[in-house]
Design a protein around this motif. Structure first.
Motif, PDB file in Angstrom:
ATOM      1  N   SER A 134     -36.843   8.583  38.600  1.00 18.43           N
ATOM      2  CA  SER A 134     -35.741   9.373  38.834  1.00 18.43           C
ATOM      3  C   SER A 134     -36.135  10.772  39.935  1.00 18.43           C
ATOM      4  N   GLY A 135     -37.122  11.068  39.606  1.00 22.89           N
ATOM      5  CA  GLY A 135     -37.627  12.198  40.359  1.00 22.89           C
ATOM      6  C   GLY A 135     -38.144  11.859  41.801  1.00 22.89           C
ATOM      7  N   PHE A 136     -38.616  10.895  41.983  1.00 22.89           N
ATOM      8  CA  PHE A 136     -38.786  10.122  43.237  1.00 22.89           C
ATOM      9  C   PHE A 136     -37.340   9.970  44.029  1.00 22.89           C
ATOM     10  N   ALA A 137     -36.428   9.545  43.472  1.00 22.20           N
ATOM     11  CA  ALA A 137     -35.059   9.376  44.002  1.00 22.20           C
ATOM     12  C   ALA A 137     -34.524  10.624  44.436  1.00 22.20           C
ATOM     13  N   PHE A 138     -34.590  11.516  43.608  1.00 26.59           N
ATOM     14  CA  PHE A 138     -33.934  12.823  43.779  1.00 26.59           C
ATOM     15  C   PHE A 138     -34.563  13.460  45.051  1.00 26.59           C
ATOM     16  N   ALA A 139     -35.881  13.508  44.929  1.00 26.64           N
ATOM     17  CA  ALA A 139     -36.730  14.155  46.320  1.00 26.64           C
ATOM     18  C   ALA A 139     -36.193  13.245  47.539  1.00 26.64           C
ATOM     19  N   MET A 140     -36.111  11.803  47.566  1.00 26.73           N
ATOM     20  CA  MET A 140     -36.008  11.240  48.788  1.00 26.73           C
ATOM     21  C   MET A 140     -34.421  11.515  49.134  1.00 26.73           C
ATOM     22  N   VAL A 141     -33.729  11.397  48.271  1.00 27.52           N
ATOM     23  CA  VAL A 141     -32.355  11.911  48.567  1.00 27.52           C
ATOM     24  C   VAL A 141     -32.223  13.230  49.095  1.00 27.52           C
ATOM     25  N   TYR A 142     -32.973  14.383  48.531  1.00 24.68           N
ATOM     26  CA  TYR A 142     -32.751  15.528  49.105  1.00 24.68           C
ATOM     27  C   TYR A 142     -33.455  15.589  50.610  1.00 24.68           C
ATOM     28  N   TRP A 143     -34.556  15.090  50.707  1.00 19.63           N
ATOM     29  CA  TRP A 143     -35.136  15.139  52.067  1.00 19.63           C
ATOM     30  C   TRP A 143     -34.656  14.196  53.014  1.00 19.63           C
ATOM     31  N   PHE A 144     -33.998  13.304  52.841  1.00 22.27           N
ATOM     32  CA  PHE A 144     -33.588  12.262  53.843  1.00 22.27           C
ATOM     33  C   PHE A 144     -32.362  11.926  54.029  1.00 22.27           C
ATOM     34  N   GLY A 145     -31.336  12.377  52.893  1.00 21.94           N
ATOM     35  CA  GLY A 145     -29.970  12.345  53.111  1.00 21.94           C
ATOM     36  C   GLY A 145     -29.311  11.500  52.001  1.00 21.94           C
ATOM     37  N   LEU A 146     -28.154  11.910  51.643  1.00 18.29           N
ATOM     38  CA  LEU A 146     -27.394  11.189  50.611  1.00 18.29           C
ATOM     39  C   LEU A 146     -27.145   9.653  50.663  1.00 18.29           C
ATOM     40  N   ARG A 147     -27.166   9.398  51.871  1.00 19.97           N
ATOM     41  CA  ARG A 147     -26.753   7.922  52.358  1.00 19.97           C
ATOM     42  C   ARG A 147     -27.901   6.983  51.983  1.00 19.97           C
ATOM     43  N   GLN A 148     -29.161   7.501  51.748  1.00 15.42           N
ATOM     44  CA  GLN A 148     -30.367   6.797  51.394  1.00 15.42           C
ATOM     45  C   GLN A 148     -30.419   6.358  49.741  1.00 15.42           C
ATOM     46  N   ALA A 149     -29.456   6.910  49.205  1.00 18.43           N
ATOM     47  CA  ALA A 149     -29.265   6.547  47.615  1.00 18.43           C
ATOM     48  C   ALA A 149     -29.131   4.856  47.436  1.00 18.43           C
ATOM     49  N   VAL A 150     -28.330   4.520  48.612  1.00 15.25           N
ATOM     50  CA  VAL A 150     -28.126   2.931  48.415  1.00 15.25           C
ATOM     51  C   VAL A 150     -29.544   2.054  48.352  1.00 15.25           C
ATOM     52  N   ALA A 151     -30.423   2.643  48.659  1.00 18.77           N
ATOM     53  CA  ALA A 151     -31.644   1.951  48.288  1.00 18.77           C
ATOM     54  C   ALA A 151     -32.171   1.781  46.954  1.00 18.77           C
ATOM     55  N   LEU A 152     -31.457   2.619  46.127  1.00 21.01           N
ATOM     56  CA  LEU A 152     -31.621   2.486  44.647  1.00 21.01           C
ATOM     57  C   LEU A 152     -31.316   0.877  44.258  1.00 21.01           C
ATOM     58  N   LEU A 153     -30.357   0.200  44.755  1.00 20.76           N
ATOM     59  CA  LEU A 153     -29.761  -0.833  44.427  1.00 20.76           C
ATOM     60  C   LEU A 153     -30.482  -2.087  44.503  1.00 20.76           C
ATOM     61  N   PRO A 154     -31.441  -2.380  45.890  1.00 19.82           N
ATOM     62  CA  PRO A 154     -32.353  -3.533  45.791  1.00 19.82           C
ATOM     63  C   PRO A 154     -33.311  -3.148  44.786  1.00 19.82           C
ATOM     64  N   ALA A 155     -33.855  -1.837  44.623  1.00 21.93           N
ATOM     65  CA  ALA A 155     -34.905  -1.458  43.788  1.00 21.93           C
ATOM     66  C   ALA A 155     -34.496  -1.756  42.356  1.00 21.93           C
ATOM     67  N   MET A 156     -33.370  -1.448  41.940  1.00 19.04           N
ATOM     68  CA  MET A 156     -33.011  -1.609  40.466  1.00 19.04           C
ATOM     69  C   MET A 156     -32.788  -3.357  40.254  1.00 19.04           C
ATOM     70  N   LEU A 157     -32.282  -3.909  41.279  1.00 16.63           N
ATOM     71  CA  LEU A 157     -31.989  -5.195  41.350  1.00 16.63           C
ATOM     72  C   LEU A 157     -33.375  -6.132  40.998  1.00 16.63           C
ATOM     73  N   ALA A 158     -34.450  -5.520  41.783  1.00 11.21           N
ATOM     74  CA  ALA A 158     -35.557  -6.245  41.450  1.00 11.21           C
ATOM     75  C   ALA A 158     -36.174  -5.724  40.140  1.00 11.21           C
ATOM     76  N   LEU A 159     -36.075  -4.563  39.415  1.00 12.49           N
ATOM     77  CA  LEU A 159     -36.506  -4.321  38.346  1.00 12.49           C
ATOM     78  C   LEU A 159     -35.825  -4.883  37.175  1.00 12.49           C
ATOM     79  N   GLY A 160     -34.531  -5.049  37.431  1.00 11.73           N
ATOM     80  CA  GLY A 160     -33.935  -5.542  36.478  1.00 11.73           C
ATOM     81  C   GLY A 160     -34.192  -7.313  36.187  1.00 11.73           C
ATOM     82  N   TRP A 161     -34.312  -7.866  37.481  1.00 11.38           N
ATOM     83  CA  TRP A 161     -34.685  -9.282  37.519  1.00 11.38           C
ATOM     84  C   TRP A 161     -35.954  -9.527  36.801  1.00 11.38           C
ATOM     85  N   LEU A 162     -37.093  -8.573  36.997  1.00 15.59           N
ATOM     86  CA  LEU A 162     -38.186  -8.598  36.171  1.00 15.59           C
ATOM     87  C   LEU A 162     -38.055  -8.235  34.829  1.00 15.59           C
ATOM     88  N   LEU A 163     -37.289  -7.545  34.427  1.00 17.30           N
ATOM     89  CA  LEU A 163     -36.809  -7.423  33.024  1.00 17.30           C
ATOM     90  C   LEU A 163     -35.991  -8.287  32.319  1.00 17.30           C
TER      91      LEU A 163
END
Length: 176
Positions: free
Chosen positions: A41-70
């Protein structure tokens, strides 16, 4: 920012969130099945702050990979990813409107980060993710306990990793 650099930031963001998510899962409680600290969560917050709101879409593939592992259902993962995107995007958008200084040198900025980032932001991910896990997942905690643990883990991750990410990059700029 050039399209190539945007793609590189997106890939770094997705991979970094995945790695921070794995780290958070290593702290998972055997009794509750929920991690007490979610550094992603903290990493996502900092990345969105520094690189823009549109970058938040990168959470979807990361969450899909985590969800698949779980072994989580697609519904849980997609809804939780939406909550995580809102957790990062809405506080960052509000902080930018408040002329926030990411170095956190003034009490006003530190309190704004705590209230908007670490208190308000996790409300979205805990609510959407908790409801999704409660409705579609296999979690015997009960909705209130699940929500509270989710909110607390994300809040701590935002305070620890998000605050460090803001201050470190503000002092040594990497941003575009």
């Amino acid at each position: 920012m050039s399209p190539g650099r945007q793609a590189a930031v997106f890939a770094l963001f997705a991979f970094g969130y995945f790695l921070f998510g794995l780290a958070g899962l290593q702290m998972q409680s055997a009794q509750a099945g929920v991690t007490p600290v979610w550094p992603a969560s903290g990493f996502a917050f900092a990345m969105v702050y520094w690189f823009g709101l549109r970058q938040a879409v990168a959470l979807l593939p990361a969450m899909l990979a985590l969800g698949w592992l779980l072994g989580l259902s697609l519904q849980v993962v997609v809804i939780a990813a939406l909550g995580s995107m809102l957790e990062a995007v809405l506080p960052v958008a509000l902080l930018r409107r408040l002329d926030f200084d990411p170095r956190l040198r003034q009490l006003r900025d530190a309190l704004s980060f705590v209230v908007l980032g670490a208190v308000l932001g996790p409300l979205f991910s805990a609510t959407l993710g908790g409801l999704a896990m409660y409705w579609f997942g296999d979690n015997g905690l009960g909705l209130l306990r699940l929500w509270l643990l989710w909110w607390l883990g994300n809040s701590l991750g935002l305070l620890l990793v998000g605050g460090l990410g803001l201050v470190a990059v503000a002092e040594h700029p990497l941003r575009p």
